[in-house]
Design an enzyme around this catalytic site. Structure first.
Site, PDB file in Angstrom:
ATOM      1  N   CYS A  55       0.591  -1.591   0.006  1.00 19.08           N
ATOM      2  CA  CYS A  55       0.426   0.207   0.079  1.00 19.08           C
ATOM      3  C   CYS A  55       1.199   1.307  -0.127  1.00 19.08           C
ATOM      4  O   CYS A  55       0.280   2.325   0.411  1.00 19.08           O
ATOM      5  CB  CYS A  55      -1.141   0.608   1.266  1.00 19.08           C
ATOM      6  SG  CYS A  55       0.568   0.569   2.999  1.00 19.08           S
ATOM      7  N   CYS A  77      -2.049   1.903   4.614  1.00 21.20           N
ATOM      8  CA  CYS A  77      -2.554   0.804   5.297  1.00 21.20           C
ATOM      9  C   CYS A  77      -3.281   2.171   7.543  1.00 21.20           C
ATOM     10  O   CYS A  77      -3.547   1.140   7.534  1.00 21.20           O
ATOM     11  CB  CYS A  77      -2.680  -0.260   5.682  1.00 21.20           C
ATOM     12  SG  CYS A  77      -0.442  -0.796   5.979  1.00 21.20           S
ATOM     13  N   GLN A 116       4.767 -10.359 -11.447  1.00 18.98           N
ATOM     14  CA  GLN A 116       4.377 -11.374 -11.952  1.00 18.98           C
ATOM     15  C   GLN A 116       3.288 -11.768 -11.806  1.00 18.98           C
ATOM     16  O   GLN A 116       2.389 -11.506 -12.523  1.00 18.98           O
ATOM     17  CB  GLN A 116       5.435 -13.344 -10.775  1.00 18.98           C
ATOM     18  CG  GLN A 116       6.414 -13.391 -12.438  1.00 18.98           C
ATOM     19  CD  GLN A 116       7.138 -14.026 -11.898  1.00 18.98           C
ATOM     20  OE1 GLN A 116       6.921 -15.061 -10.532  1.00 18.98           O
ATOM     21  NE2 GLN A 116       8.902 -14.126 -11.464  1.00 18.98           N
ATOM     22  N   CYS A 117       2.528 -11.868 -10.242  1.00 18.74           N
ATOM     23  CA  CYS A 117       1.185 -12.148  -9.492  1.00 18.74           C
ATOM     24  C   CYS A 117       0.954 -10.315  -9.787  1.00 18.74           C
ATOM     25  O   CYS A 117      -0.442  -9.918 -10.788  1.00 18.74           O
ATOM     26  CB  CYS A 117       0.763 -12.606  -8.830  1.00 18.74           C
ATOM     27  SG  CYS A 117       1.093 -11.723  -7.576  1.00 18.74           S
ATOM     28  N   MET A 292       1.120  10.496  16.881  1.00 18.26           N
ATOM     29  CA  MET A 292       2.261  10.882  15.566  1.00 18.26           C
ATOM     30  C   MET A 292       2.462   9.868  14.141  1.00 18.26           C
ATOM     31  O   MET A 292       1.510  10.213  13.842  1.00 18.26           O
ATOM     32  CB  MET A 292       3.283  11.111  16.695  1.00 18.26           C
ATOM     33  CG  MET A 292       3.778  11.970  17.300  1.00 18.26           C
ATOM     34  SD  MET A 292       3.358  13.720  16.924  1.00 18.26           S
ATOM     35  CE  MET A 292       4.896  14.445  16.341  1.00 18.26           C
ATOM     36  N   ASP A 393      15.562  -0.780  19.458  1.00 17.38           N
ATOM     37  CA  ASP A 393      16.443  -0.951  18.747  1.00 17.38           C
ATOM     38  C   ASP A 393      17.215   0.017  19.840  1.00 17.38           C
ATOM     39  O   ASP A 393      18.757  -0.076  19.750  1.00 17.38           O
ATOM     40  CB  ASP A 393      16.421  -1.184  17.853  1.00 17.38           C
ATOM     41  CG  ASP A 393      16.357  -2.344  16.859  1.00 17.38           C
ATOM     42  OD1 ASP A 393      17.405  -3.140  17.285  1.00 17.38           O
ATOM     43  OD2 ASP A 393      15.141  -2.630  16.415  1.00 17.38           O
ATOM     44  N   ALA A 827      -0.790 -18.063  -4.634  1.00 17.83           N
ATOM     45  CA  ALA A 827      -1.626 -18.877  -5.062  1.00 17.83           C
ATOM     46  C   ALA A 827      -0.710 -19.971  -4.077  1.00 17.83           C
ATOM     47  O   ALA A 827      -0.579 -20.220  -3.097  1.00 17.83           O
ATOM     48  CB  ALA A 827      -2.702 -19.254  -5.751  1.00 17.83           C
ATOM     49  N   PHE A 828      -0.309 -19.819  -4.636  1.00 14.72           N
ATOM     50  CA  PHE A 828       1.035 -21.333  -4.313  1.00 14.72           C
ATOM     51  C   PHE A 828      -0.056 -22.364  -4.233  1.00 14.72           C
ATOM     52  O   PHE A 828       0.531 -22.890  -3.063  1.00 14.72           O
ATOM     53  CB  PHE A 828       1.740 -20.663  -3.566  1.00 14.72           C
ATOM     54  CG  PHE A 828       2.774 -19.765  -3.492  1.00 14.72           C
ATOM     55  CD1 PHE A 828       2.770 -19.212  -5.067  1.00 14.72           C
ATOM     56  CD2 PHE A 828       2.200 -17.988  -3.320  1.00 14.72           C
ATOM     57  CE1 PHE A 828       4.002 -18.062  -5.932  1.00 14.72           C
ATOM     58  CE2 PHE A 828       2.788 -16.807  -3.899  1.00 14.72           C
ATOM     59  CZ  PHE A 828       3.697 -16.567  -4.793  1.00 14.72           C
ATOM     60  N   GLU A1291       7.108 -26.015  -9.393  1.00 16.51           N
ATOM     61  CA  GLU A1291       7.363 -26.081  -8.645  1.00 16.51           C
ATOM     62  C   GLU A1291       8.275 -26.810  -8.291  1.00 16.51           C
ATOM     63  O   GLU A1291       9.661 -26.367  -7.132  1.00 16.51           O
ATOM     64  CB  GLU A1291       6.324 -27.038  -8.776  1.00 16.51           C
ATOM     65  CG  GLU A1291       4.922 -26.619  -8.338  1.00 16.51           C
ATOM     66  CD  GLU A1291       3.952 -27.925  -7.819  1.00 16.51           C
ATOM     67  OE1 GLU A1291       3.547 -27.699  -7.652  1.00 16.51           O
ATOM     68  OE2 GLU A1291       3.990 -28.382  -9.559  1.00 16.51           O
TER      69      GLU A1291
END
Length: 1359
Positions: A55, A77, A116-117, A292, A393, A827-828, A1291
């Site tokens: 996004c 998002c 690709q997709c 923020m 961190d 999808a895979f 595959e």
């Protein structure tokens, strides 16, 4: 503050157009506003938590103080709409489209085959576009940083990086590869690596190598074909970009900040105009959070259901952004974004001597790894500190560096030191609720003071740290005696912790081995973690604290040496792992010289939708516009793993605004179950649940938000049932299996074991893998309005299954249901069985309400409900001779199937059929079982059991090599199939091309020289090791159930000569539509431009088979070819009458002569079968062969690794489209790299999936791509069993990702040998940093005693 509940008007710009929103809800994010209100659907929903980058948009703002415009990328998002007052937003639609002009970024990613997709492509485009707006001539480091927050599951990233690389300043020289070396530099070489010529810029498809300058052009040698030609690209012209709206400049220059208030359904957000007003607001509303960057509050509201009646957003309070320099250090405003903080520190650092900027340097380093670019652009320094995350961190570094906060409240200002008393508990600090952090003081370091930061995370970038630390030590001049020391850790408790006792053991003592040796022991005692600690990895986390202190020690010794305080011989300084992505080779064959120029078969044709995917115009399921009265469906799922349902209370849900109805099993008019192997799976559970995440009912409402709120309000009561089964071991113990179990054998295993020289027994586990397709499960079911007809628009691999399932569920004939699939965002294997169940539930809602109903799963729901790749436990007993010949093997496979059978029995069968991999083992026995457990049901996943099977076989071969003390590649070579051979299911084949791939891979990768260089590197390096491995694959193509190999097509020629092709394959990113266009172009002898493919639908081609098993092109290609040949033959009489005519004239003439211009095509497919009683058959049409060589570098102290180089040689016959096929190879390899080294699904002891999104579940990112990634298609290979002599490729290569695993294992073995450990050792998959580090058995890991399993309740199950 504004009076009443009216709220203020929000004014901002999107793509140059003014937007005024009078009712901005504080809970509305920019993403939903763009997609639902403005119909700008190019910006995609991928995860909703800022973790995937799908996004990404660009936000621009005018800074009146400096009179400059800043541009930054952000996740739509997480961007609250009401925060955009005065901003200009640019989305993918705003930078270019096919209707106007496409932007160079869009063009290059598409034409370099980086889509690709296509679901991730708009986000990639916008990250790169924003970079170019700020840096028109970026370097490779800029590009990899810009793309670090964008995930892709299809491409393997290489083509995306190569497309973006063409914007690099130095792209004409080899130095473009980030290696810093040009081919002209001669023999210059990096330490421990043999000289390799493939640094050359020719590798990136970018053109000529510098060495070619003097080359004689008379040579007849044909130039190697390239995937794309960068000379064809449109040049980047920064003057053509959208201007910043002058109205917003005038608004900002007016400088009369006003208080803005926005009211929503549940929340109000106030934007105070001044510091005084902010203090007043906060003191009267101490519980109201400050908003923020929304990177903390946003996910809490979305994922945890937190509601804040009032939110205060002080983005207009200028004091929060002030930067002040003092002689002691610098005060940074708490509102500065992390990107701004990093930029400020980088600008300040060169202005002072190095000794004063130690803390700056440590912070810059941590800020480079914290989150993604999109997150750092909006998250603030103050927000990061106040979130008080246990694995922060920054906080350990700030605390160790003696930083302090300036805090204001109604009681005045005060300064508060950041030390151990500041962090009170999880997410809590010592500040009072009404306190506001104004700024943070970063002190200058003193002479003799050193600050370092270290972190280890599940993934190198865009990942929360496992353990992180800030360490500071101060020596008086000329002394090695510690005057002051401060050490803080994150990830070692519920908050940032101080290692105070360890510091006390160091202070006033000399910095030497003896003192440090004692400090390690103190640290180990001081930071003990209980074995059930949240997050798990207890041994690893404890060992990291020691490793980091050791690394700090090495750095400090180096500094003391530089200052001439000590003259000792020092151990090696541990350099960071290499990270520069270099140019790669993609080698494929030219088309035959006599091939017609118009014939596209065999050429690297761009994916047919790549441009529209890059412009955001490509339509996915959830991009289909809403219809009038459309409802949204949200699911209610089980929160218990094994229980009776005692009640469902929907009353509260039905009273909520917008909720329309609740769908239960009682509403299903037809079949309430789906059947497989004699087992039934309920669509919606009625009386009992068998896993957490099982679907119980569904709420339909007028909006997504209302449907989800309704689903959350449904109350389910349960009565727990005893003894749930979660792990494979529990299933074995209770004989909890799905029948049939399978067995296959050849030869006499038991007898052979008596006569071999050696017998070894071992086992290996493989974890599950989430599909993580970028587009979550999506569907829209629309009642036509008469005769019980329904149109289903579904993101699926098998439209016919959806059609059949909906018809059965509604009790109507299949001819009333049409399933449409335009394209699928990945999808895979995961969009078959569960998708059909979701579509059935959605269709019942459409049936009951007589309205269109849309269902799009949230990422977390999708991961919870839809299952994953099967985790497998493989146990083996192997008998072999001293010369390395494997004579017999007995292997047992246990797959954790979950709570329903799904396709698990078929997966187990395929595991057994591939148990030999590439090896001729004369006596072989395999047994496989699908274990029935109370986890969500696992399902098909790219490779369908083969990646698990290969892993067990290769681990067994590795163990044989370890027992014999021989190189593993020699054992592999000894046992490989040679000459015409029979498999263990008595299928005859020739392994000639397998052996060719093996030899070519060894040659192309310079295996023997590099193997020596690796051994040499390991002798010279103590704490970093390199490893190499070379792995073959023999992968059976097609469905062993013969009926699934058929395919149909329908081809229409229209009167203007344009052609519409429809076939049974679904476009899931694998490029099947592109290849079908190529087939039609060749057979009809017309250019690609005349051929269109719109969608896959059950009303054009009926009774189709799934797009799976790497067989889509083989089957559908033959069907399209059949239809086109029929049409071409029909046109023959017309052509003979007018041989000089055009295609269009022939078609027109045919129409007037009443010749049919429409034809169906059909391909029967081979009659493949497997007889499990006789243990023989022909389950496959042919084999795809491949070999992969990988080299890794491993940090033995942390388990972190880099794949330095990967060389893959694959036999795919004659490629129909080399760019598509190479894309499939690279994407599958990277998915395999994730499976075997990175991706972990974690379940709680009660069976709840913990890892439900990209923040907890890490798939490979740009940082995981092999630094050199070479792919070679085997030349002169032919395959009579498939279209145009090609082979299936979707595959097979995924299993070759195991070569990274075995390279890591090789590096671990080198580390273990330093501790005197030799021979086989266990290393389960994935070889995460945790497993690799603990397996290395360094002196630090050996200090930690592991808790006995069974003596405590683990945080996560080992399923």
């Amino acid at each position: 503050m504004s009076s009443g509940n009216r709220g203020d008007a929000l004014c901002f710009f999107i793509n140059g157009n003014k937007v005024t929103e009078n009712h901005a809800d504080p809970e509305t994010m920019l993403l939903s506003f763009l997609r639902e209100k403005l119909r700008l659907t190019g910006t995609k929903y991928g995860c909703g938590g800022g973790g995937c980058g799908a996004c990404t948009v660009m936000v621009s703002r005018y800074q009146p103080a400096t009179k400059t415009i800043i541009h930054y990328s952000a996740n739509a998002c997480l961007l609250p709409l009401c925060q955009l007052h005065g901003a200009a937003v640019t989305t993918v639609e705003g930078i270019g489209s096919t209707k106007t002009r496409i932007h160079p970024v869009q063009e290059r990613i598409a034409k370099a085959h980086g889509s690709q997709c296509g679901f991730c492509t708009p986000g990639m485009v916008m990250s790169m576009y924003t970079l170019l707006r700020n840096t028109p001539q970026p370097c490779m480091d800029d590009i990899t940083q810009a793309l670090a927050g964008n995930l892709c599951r299809c491409t393997g990233y290489r083509p995306i990086v190569d497309g973006c690389r063409t914007f690099c300043q130095e792209t004409n020289c080899c130095k473009a590869n980030g290696a810093g070396d040009c081919c002209l530099d001669g023999e210059k070489n990096t330490e421990g690596e043999p000289k390799q010529e493939t640094n050359c810029s020719q590798a990136n498809g970018a053109g000529d190598c510098c060495l070619n300058a003097e080359k004689d052009t008379d040579e007849p040698e044909q130039e190697k074909p390239r995937l794309f030609d960068k000379d064809e690209f449109v040049q980047l012209d920064p003057t053509q970009e959208l201007i910043f709206p002058p109205e917003l400049i005038l608004m900002a220059e007016a400088r009369n900040p006003q208080t803005l208030t926005f009211h929503g359904e549940r929340m109000t957000c106030v934007f105070p105009a001044s510091l005084e007003e902010l203090v007043q607001l906060k003191s009267s509303n101490p519980k109201a959070p400050l908003l923020m960057g929304n990177t903390n509050i946003g996910p809490d509201i979305k994922f945890k259901g937190v509601v804040h009646p009032l939110i205060i957003s002080p983005t207009s309070v200028m004091e929060l952004y002030e930067v002040t320099q003092t002689p002691q250090g610098v005060w940074l405003g708490a509102g500065c974004s992390l990107s701004e903080v990093r930029s400020l520190l980088e600008k300040l650092r060169p202005q002072f001597p190095e000794e004063k900027t130690e803390l700056f340097t440590a912070l810059i380093q941590q800020l480079g790894n914290l989150g993604s670019q999109q997150i750092r652009n909006v998250a603030t320094l103050g927000g990061n500190i106040m979130s008080a995350y246990p694995n922060s961190d920054l906080n350990p570094v700030l605390a160790a560096g003696n930083c302090k906060l300036s805090v204001i409240s109604s009681g005045g200002r005060q300064e508060i030191p950041l030390h151990q008393d500041f962090f009170v508990s999880f997410g809590k600090t010592a500040l009072k609720p009404e306190d506001i952090v104004l700024s943070i003081f970063i002190p200058f370091s003193r002479k003799g003071e050193f600050v370092r930061a270290f972190r280890q995370a599940p993934r190198k970038e865009s990942s929360f740290a496992t353990v992180t630390t800030g360490m500071r030590v101060f020596f008086s001049e000329g002394s090695r005696v510690v005057q002051d020391v401060s050490i803080y850790f994150g990830g070692m408790g519920s908050t940032t912790v101080s290692a105070a006792k360890t510091c006390a053991a160091l202070i006033k003592r000399p910095w030497d081995d003896e003192v440090l040796g004692q400090a390690y022991d103190v640290l180990l005692d001081e930071l003990a973690l209980p074995p059930s600690t949240p997050g798990g990895k207890v041994e690893f986390r404890r060992s990291l604290t020691l490793s980091f202190l050791f690394k700090f020690n090495l750095e400090i010794l180096q500094k003391l040496r530089e200052m001439n305080v000590i003259t000792d011989q020092l151990p090696e300084k541990i350099q960071p792992l290499p990270r520069e992505i270099q140019s790669s080779l993609q080698e494929f064959q030219h088309v035959p010289k006599d091939q017609n120029n118009q014939d596209p078969v065999g050429r690297p044709i761009m994916h047919r939708s790549a441009i529209s995917q890059a412009t955001g115009e490509a339509v996915y399921c959830d991009d289909i516009p809403r219809t009038d009265g459309e409802l949204f469906l949200a699911l209610v799922t089980s929160s218990r793993a094994h229980a009776k349902i005692t009640g469902m209370d929907m009353s509260e849900a039905l009273q909520l605004p917008g909720v329309f109805n609740v769908i239960t099993a009682k509403d299903i008019p037809g079949k309430k179950v789906r059947e497989m192997f004699g087992y039934e799976e309920e669509l919606l559970a009625e009386t009992e649940v068998s896993c957490i995440g099982q679907m119980l009912c569904a709420v339909v409402a007028d909006t997504r938000v209302h449907a989800r709120q309704g689903a959350a309000a449904v109350k389910i009561s349960y009565e727990d049932l005893p003894d749930p089964v979660f792990t494979t071991e529990e299933a074995i113990e209770k004989s909890s299996f799905f029948e049939p179990r399978r067995m296959i054998q050849i030869g006499n295993v038991t007898e052979t074991f008596k006569s071999v020289d050696n017998i070894h027994e071992g086992e290996v586990r493989l974890g599950a893998q989430e599909h993580f397709y970028m587009e979550t499960q999506s569907m829209l079911v629309v009642p036509v309005g008469e005769e019980t007809e329904f149109n289903a628009f579904v993101s699926t691999q098998w439209p016919t299954l959806i059609q059949d399932a909906i018809a059965e569920t509604l009790g109507i004939p299949s001819n009333r249901v049409t399933c449409h699939v335009k394209r699928v965002g990945g999808a895979f294997g995961g969009k078959v069985t569960k998708t059909s169940i979701l579509a059935c539930i959605t269709s019942v809602a459409a049936w009951k309400t007589n309205r269109a109903v849309r269902c799009v799963l949230e990422r977390g729901e999708d991961m919870l409900i839809t299952g994953a790749r099967h985790p497998v436990l493989g146990k083996y007993k192997v008998g072999f001779m001293n010369d390395g010949r494997i004579m017999a093997a007995d292997i047992q496979y246990y797959a954790n199937a979950g709570n329903t059978v799904d396709e698990s029995v078929l997966v187990v069968e395929k595991i057994l059929l591939h148990m030999d991999n590439a090896y001729n083992i004369p006596n072989l026995r395999g047994r496989g079982a699908a274990c029935r457990t109370n986890l969500p049901s696992n399902t098909a996943f790219r490779g369908f059991g083969v990646p698990q099977s290969i892993m067990v076989a290769e681990n067994m071969v590795n163990d044989v090599a370890a027992v014999l003390g021989r190189p593993a590649d020699q054992i592999r070579e000894t046992n490989m199939y040679k000459g015409v051979s029979l498999t263990h299911y008595k299928f005859e084949f020739s392994p000639e091309n397998l052996l060719r791939c093996w030899e070519e891979c060894k040659t192309k990768s310079d295996y023997s020289n590099r193997r020596q260089a690796v051994d040499q590197f390991n002798q010279q390096s103590c704490w970093k090791k390199r490893g190499m491995s070379i792995i073959p694959i023999k992968y059976g193509i097609a469905f062993s159930e013969g009926f699934l190999n058929q395919a149909g097509a329908l081809v229409h020629i229209y009167k203007d000569g344009s052609v519409l092709v429809t076939h049974g394959g679904a476009e899931i990113g694998q490029g099947i539509h592109t290849k079908m266009q190529q087939v039609a172009s060749r057979e009809l002898h017309i250019p690609l431009s005349k051929i269109h493919i719109s969608e896959t639908s059950t009303n054009t081609v009926p009774n189709t088979c799934p797009s799976a098993a790497s067989f889509g092109t083989d089957a559908n290609g033959m069907a399209v070819k059949d239809a086109c040949q029929t049409l071409y033959q029909r046109l023959e009489p017309v052509r003979q009458k007018n041989p000089e005519g055009s295609w269009e004239s022939w078609v027109q003439a045919a129409f007037f002569e009443k010749i049919s211009l429409s034809a169906t095509g059909f391909y029967k497919g081979l009659d493949l079968y497997m007889d499990w009683d006789k243990m023989e058959g022909q389950p496959y049409s042919y084999y795809t062969f491949g070999v992969c060589c990988c080299e890794v570098e491993l940090d033995c102290l942390t388990g972190d690794f880099r794949t330095l180089r990967t060389d893959i040689v694959v036999d795919i016959g004659r490629s129909v489209n080399p760019s598509v096929d190479i894309g499939q190879i690279e994407g599958a390899f990277m998915q395999g790299l994730g499976l075997y080294t990175l991706e972990e699904l974690k379940f709680s002891p009660s069976g709840l999936l913990y890892t439900r999104g990209p923040s907890q579940y890490k798939i490979p990112a740009v940082c995981d791509v092999p630094l050199r990634f070479n792919v070679y298609l085997l030349s002169d290979s032919h395959n009579p069993n498939a279209i145009y002599s090609s082979k299936g490729i979707g595959e097979p290569v995924l299993s070759l990702g195991s070569s990274v695993f075995f390279a890591i294992k090789d590096a671990v073995a080198a580390a273990r040998s330093e501790s005197g450990l030799t021979g086989p050792f266990p290393l389960d998959s994935p070889a995460t940093a945790e497993r690799a580090c603990l397996a290395c058995a360094s002196p630090f890991t050996q200090k930690i005693e592991a808790d006995k399993p069974g003596s405590f309740k683990p945080w996560a199950l080992n399923i």
